[in-house]
Write an enzyme that holds these catalytic residues in place. Structure first.
Site, PDB file in Angstrom:
ATOM      1  CD  GLU A  17      27.482  30.573  27.485  1.00 16.71           C
ATOM      2  OE1 GLU A  17      27.257  31.528  28.263  1.00 16.71           O
ATOM      3  OE2 GLU A  17      28.428  29.784  27.621  1.00 16.71           O
ATOM      4  CG  ASP A 108      40.181  29.213  31.108  1.00 12.69           C
ATOM      5  OD1 ASP A 108      40.337  29.741  32.233  1.00 12.69           O
ATOM      6  OD2 ASP A 108      39.161  28.597  30.775  1.00 12.69           O
ATOM      7  CB  ALA A 123      37.764  40.439  32.737  1.00 12.36           C
ATOM      8  CG  HIS A 147      39.251  32.570  38.509  1.00 12.55           C
ATOM      9  ND1 HIS A 147      40.624  32.464  38.376  1.00 12.55           N
ATOM     10  CD2 HIS A 147      38.730  32.341  37.280  1.00 12.55           C
ATOM     11  CE1 HIS A 147      40.911  32.214  37.100  1.00 12.55           C
ATOM     12  NE2 HIS A 147      39.784  32.138  36.418  1.00 12.55           N
ATOM     13  CD  GLN A 174      32.447  28.022  35.408  1.00 15.54           C
ATOM     14  OE1 GLN A 174      31.542  27.899  34.575  1.00 15.54           O
ATOM     15  NE2 GLN A 174      33.725  27.996  35.086  1.00 15.54           N
TER      16      GLN A 174
HETATM   17  P1  FAD Z   1      39.330  38.002  35.378  1.00 15.66           P
HETATM   18  O1  FAD Z   1      38.158  38.712  35.876  1.00 15.66           O
HETATM   19  O2  FAD Z   1      40.438  38.782  34.756  1.00 15.66           O
HETATM   20  O3  FAD Z   1      39.923  37.144  36.607  1.00 15.66           O
HETATM   21  C1  FAD Z   1      40.968  36.175  36.392  1.00 15.66           C
HETATM   22  C2  FAD Z   1      41.717  35.967  37.698  1.00 15.66           C
HETATM   23  O4  FAD Z   1      42.448  37.153  38.019  1.00 15.66           O
HETATM   24  C3  FAD Z   1      40.815  35.710  38.913  1.00 15.66           C
HETATM   25  O5  FAD Z   1      41.495  34.807  39.754  1.00 15.66           O
HETATM   26  C4  FAD Z   1      40.700  37.076  39.578  1.00 15.66           C
HETATM   27  O6  FAD Z   1      40.461  36.974  40.989  1.00 15.66           O
HETATM   28  C5  FAD Z   1      42.063  37.687  39.286  1.00 15.66           C
HETATM   29  N1  FAD Z   1      42.009  39.139  39.131  1.00 15.66           N
HETATM   30  C6  FAD Z   1      41.066  39.849  38.447  1.00 15.66           C
HETATM   31  N2  FAD Z   1      41.364  41.175  38.513  1.00 15.66           N
HETATM   32  C7  FAD Z   1      42.491  41.286  39.224  1.00 15.66           C
HETATM   33  C8  FAD Z   1      43.299  42.398  39.635  1.00 15.66           C
HETATM   34  N3  FAD Z   1      42.991  43.651  39.274  1.00 15.66           N
HETATM   35  N4  FAD Z   1      44.419  42.146  40.388  1.00 15.66           N
HETATM   36  C9  FAD Z   1      44.760  40.871  40.734  1.00 15.66           C
HETATM   37  N5  FAD Z   1      44.022  39.789  40.374  1.00 15.66           N
HETATM   38  C10 FAD Z   1      42.920  39.998  39.630  1.00 15.66           C
HETATM   39  N6  FAD Z   1      36.331  31.757  28.208  1.00 15.66           N
HETATM   40  C11 FAD Z   1      36.508  31.902  26.870  1.00 15.66           C
HETATM   41  O7  FAD Z   1      37.627  31.704  26.367  1.00 15.66           O
HETATM   42  N7  FAD Z   1      35.465  32.264  26.045  1.00 15.66           N
HETATM   43  C12 FAD Z   1      34.219  32.522  26.522  1.00 15.66           C
HETATM   44  O8  FAD Z   1      33.317  32.842  25.741  1.00 15.66           O
HETATM   45  C13 FAD Z   1      33.994  32.375  27.932  1.00 15.66           C
HETATM   46  N8  FAD Z   1      32.778  32.644  28.471  1.00 15.66           N
HETATM   47  C14 FAD Z   1      32.593  32.553  29.829  1.00 15.66           C
HETATM   48  C15 FAD Z   1      31.354  32.875  30.391  1.00 15.66           C
HETATM   49  C16 FAD Z   1      31.147  32.784  31.770  1.00 15.66           C
HETATM   50  C17 FAD Z   1      29.803  33.135  32.348  1.00 15.66           C
HETATM   51  C18 FAD Z   1      32.197  32.337  32.614  1.00 15.66           C
HETATM   52  C19 FAD Z   1      31.962  32.185  34.088  1.00 15.66           C
HETATM   53  C20 FAD Z   1      33.450  32.020  32.074  1.00 15.66           C
HETATM   54  C21 FAD Z   1      33.674  32.134  30.694  1.00 15.66           C
HETATM   55  N9  FAD Z   1      34.913  31.856  30.119  1.00 15.66           N
HETATM   56  C22 FAD Z   1      35.103  31.985  28.755  1.00 15.66           C
HETATM   57  C23 FAD Z   1      36.026  31.378  30.955  1.00 15.66           C
HETATM   58  C24 FAD Z   1      36.939  32.541  31.477  1.00 15.66           C
HETATM   59  O9  FAD Z   1      37.604  33.145  30.398  1.00 15.66           O
HETATM   60  C25 FAD Z   1      37.917  31.915  32.466  1.00 15.66           C
HETATM   61  O10 FAD Z   1      37.263  31.426  33.596  1.00 15.66           O
HETATM   62  C26 FAD Z   1      39.130  32.763  32.861  1.00 15.66           C
HETATM   63  O11 FAD Z   1      40.031  31.938  33.599  1.00 15.66           O
HETATM   64  C27 FAD Z   1      38.818  33.980  33.747  1.00 15.66           C
HETATM   65  O12 FAD Z   1      38.153  34.933  33.043  1.00 15.66           O
HETATM   66  P2  FAD Z   1      37.577  36.241  33.810  1.00 15.66           P
HETATM   67  O13 FAD Z   1      37.025  37.123  32.768  1.00 15.66           O
HETATM   68  O14 FAD Z   1      36.731  35.839  34.939  1.00 15.66           O
HETATM   69  O15 FAD Z   1      38.981  36.855  34.340  1.00 15.66           O
END
Ligand code: FAD
Length: 286
Positions: A17, A108, A123, A147, A174
């Site tokens: 990465e 975030d 997401a 998370h 993560q």
């Molecule tokens: P989501 O999957 O949307 O989840 C966020 C929160 O919402 C979680 O608590 C989940 O349980 C909850 N949730 C999800 N769906 C629902 C639903 N339908 N109803 C109710 N609650 C729900 N950040 C960046 O800015 N740029 C990057 O390039 C980047 N790369 C990353 C790569 C990896 C491998 C990881 C692990 C993280 C990365 N991040 C990055 C950080 C990430 O954006 C943050 O951790 C963010 O807080 C959560 O993103 P997510 O896509 O997991 O969110």
């Protein structure tokens, strides 16, 4: 090539990465970093993205550089603040440049913000739209320790099921520093019926300055074995580097020995460290 095709064709995969230069900072030594990573022949290289608007031009440029070097690229795309119009424009650009792999993330919340003002709340919402727009291979993030915003670890798994149902084809974890945390997560994950490949995210911690920031960022507790290493070697940069590489190497050997065959190294733009780890595992990664 789609990342799902790579998983189907190889028993063990190792990906790297990179993060792009800051907007307006120029390309700096990025070409050299990409070339050094490509020379390690990883299964693919992902490139992170800052939150906001149509993503980052620099992310796109680095992914293009990765693909030009002959390695499959994975573009991170962040939903925070992103409008549907911006997404469609971004997807057109990816198509133009032959990029088919996307890591879809919410991003975030910036300080003082507690709501995503973009058109895609989670997401999974972003994934639904990407899949509706074409034949992209889409991955997402998962959190072995849950998370930080999730009410419970089980609720977080339920939300992952929604993400997979939306079209997420693989999940990258993560970073974690104690493999038992991943094994415990995988038990609950598999029991819930989710069956997409998991990629274990490994962060080599090789200098004292990184340590506090990484553990704060990841929310991961510092395992006693790792703390002992830091206490003993953090004031000796060369020893700390060597110990951090050895720790990551051991973590990966244990994961693969236990059937976790897809490894992602959080390279942090340091091909030398990724190269040392991959060199230690050359027979295992063959
Ligand atoms: P989501 O999957 O949307 O989840 C966020 C929160 O919402 C979680 O608590 C989940 O349980 C909850 N949730 C999800 N769906 C629902 C639903 N339908 N109803 C109710 N609650 C729900 N950040 C960046 O800015 N740029 C990057 O390039 C980047 N790369 C990353 C790569 C990896 C491998 C990881 C692990 C993280 C990365 N991040 C990055 C950080 C990430 O954006 C943050 O951790 C963010 O807080 C959560 O993103 P997510 O896509 O997991 O969110």
């Amino acid at each position: 090539m789609k990342i799902t095709e790579i998983f189907a064709s190889r028993e063990v995969t190792v990906s790297l990465e990179l993060f792009p230069p800051k907007p307006g900072a120029g390309f700096g030594n990025m070409k050299k970093i990409v070339a050094e990573c490509a020379a390690l022949s990883p299964s693919f290289i992902s490139v992170t993205c800052g939150a906001g608007g149509g993503g980052s031009q620099n992310t796109l440029d680095v992914v293009r550089e990765v693909q030009a070097s002959g390695v499959v690229g994975l573009e991170h795309l962040v939903a925070m603040g992103l409008t549907r119009e911006e997404l469609l424009r971004g997807l057109d650009e990816l198509r133009t440049h032959g990029i088919v792999n996307i890591m879809a993330l919410r991003g975030d919340f910036p300080p003082g913000v507690s709501e995503n003002t973009g058109d895609f709340r989670y997401a999974s919402d972003l994934i639904v739209e990407i899949k509706a727009q074409g034949d992209f291979c889409v991955g997402g993030a998962c959190y072995p320790e849950g998370h930080p915003e999730a009410e419970t670890a089980q609720r977080d798994i339920e939300n992952l099921k929604i993400k997979v149902a939306a079209g997420c084809e693989f999940l990258t974890t993560q970073m974690f520093f104690d493999n038992n945390i991943l094994y415990n997560f995988m038990y609950r994950f598999l029991k819930s019926g989710i069956d997409v490949p998991i990629i274990a995210g490994i962060m080599p911690v090789t200098n004292a300055a990184q340590i506090d920031r990484i553990f704060k960022l990841s929310g991961a507790p510092v395992p006693p074995r790792f703390k002992a290493i830091v206490d003993r070697f953090s004031d000796n940069p060369k020893a700390m580097r060597q110990a951090g590489i050895a720790y990551a190497t051991e973590q990966i050997i244990d994961l693969i020995a236990n059937g976790v065959n897809n490894i992602h190294i959080y390279t942090m733009n340091k091909p030398g460290i990724a190269g040392s780890i991959m060199g230690n595992l050359s027979e295992i990664f063959k």
